[in-house]
Design an enzyme around this catalytic site. Sequence first.
Site, mmCIF file in Angstrom:
data_model
loop_
_atom_site.group_PDB
_atom_site.id
_atom_site.type_symbol
_atom_site.label_atom_id
_atom_site.label_comp_id
_atom_site.label_asym_id
_atom_site.label_seq_id
_atom_site.Cartn_x
_atom_site.Cartn_y
_atom_site.Cartn_z
ATOM 1 N N PHE A 1 -32.746 -17.131 -8.781
ATOM 2 C CA PHE A 1 -33.624 -16.742 -9.874
ATOM 3 C C PHE A 1 -35.027 -16.432 -9.377
ATOM 4 O O PHE A 1 -35.256 -16.168 -8.215
ATOM 5 C CB PHE A 1 -33.628 -17.796 -10.990
ATOM 6 C CG PHE A 1 -32.265 -18.253 -11.370
ATOM 7 C CD1 PHE A 1 -31.938 -19.590 -11.342
ATOM 8 C CD2 PHE A 1 -31.279 -17.339 -11.717
ATOM 9 C CE1 PHE A 1 -30.664 -20.018 -11.681
ATOM 10 C CE2 PHE A 1 -30.002 -17.759 -12.057
ATOM 11 C CZ PHE A 1 -29.706 -19.096 -12.032
ATOM 12 N N CYS A 2 -35.977 -16.465 -10.258
ATOM 13 C CA CYS A 2 -37.355 -16.065 -9.920
ATOM 14 C C CYS A 2 -38.204 -17.239 -9.475
ATOM 15 O O CYS A 2 -39.276 -17.053 -8.928
ATOM 16 C CB CYS A 2 -38.029 -15.420 -11.130
ATOM 17 S SG CYS A 2 -37.137 -14.012 -11.782
ATOM 18 N N ASN A 3 -37.789 -18.427 -9.769
ATOM 19 C CA ASN A 3 -38.612 -19.598 -9.489
ATOM 20 C C ASN A 3 -38.237 -20.212 -8.144
ATOM 21 O O ASN A 3 -37.140 -20.738 -7.991
ATOM 22 C CB ASN A 3 -38.431 -20.654 -10.587
ATOM 23 C CG ASN A 3 -38.758 -20.105 -11.949
ATOM 24 O OD1 ASN A 3 -39.674 -19.318 -12.092
ATOM 25 N ND2 ASN A 3 -37.984 -20.505 -12.947
#
Length: 126
Positions: free
Chosen positions: A31-33
């Site tokens: 994901f983005c985190n």
Amino acid sequence: MFYDPQGHLLDYRRVEELASEERISLRTGCFCNPGSSEMAEGLTEEDMLAALGEGLGINLRSFLQLVQQRGHKSVGAIRVSFGLASNFADARRFVQFAARFRDQARLTIGDVTFDIESCRVIRDGS
């Protein structure tokens, strides 16, 4: 995460590929985190340092093998996101898609790997 009836973890990239064929968009991977997948999978600082110890030769396949040897199952996950334009039919379609995996073995579904150098998806090791 999706598991087959024998408890084998299904490759999140293969699930994403199958969802895409059904015009269902999933978020997969880390994901983005930064750190979200590591936290979800319980990867420790020692796990990450072991991977860094492999040097520049580390890739997704070798990282996955390393974390599996250390007792973890995956290095990525699947996330379903519903937005403002989503409706009940979208949710139902995803649930129907997910239910198809309930009785299928991992070998039937297949695996996917991604060759970073050639930017090519490789299905079932070929």
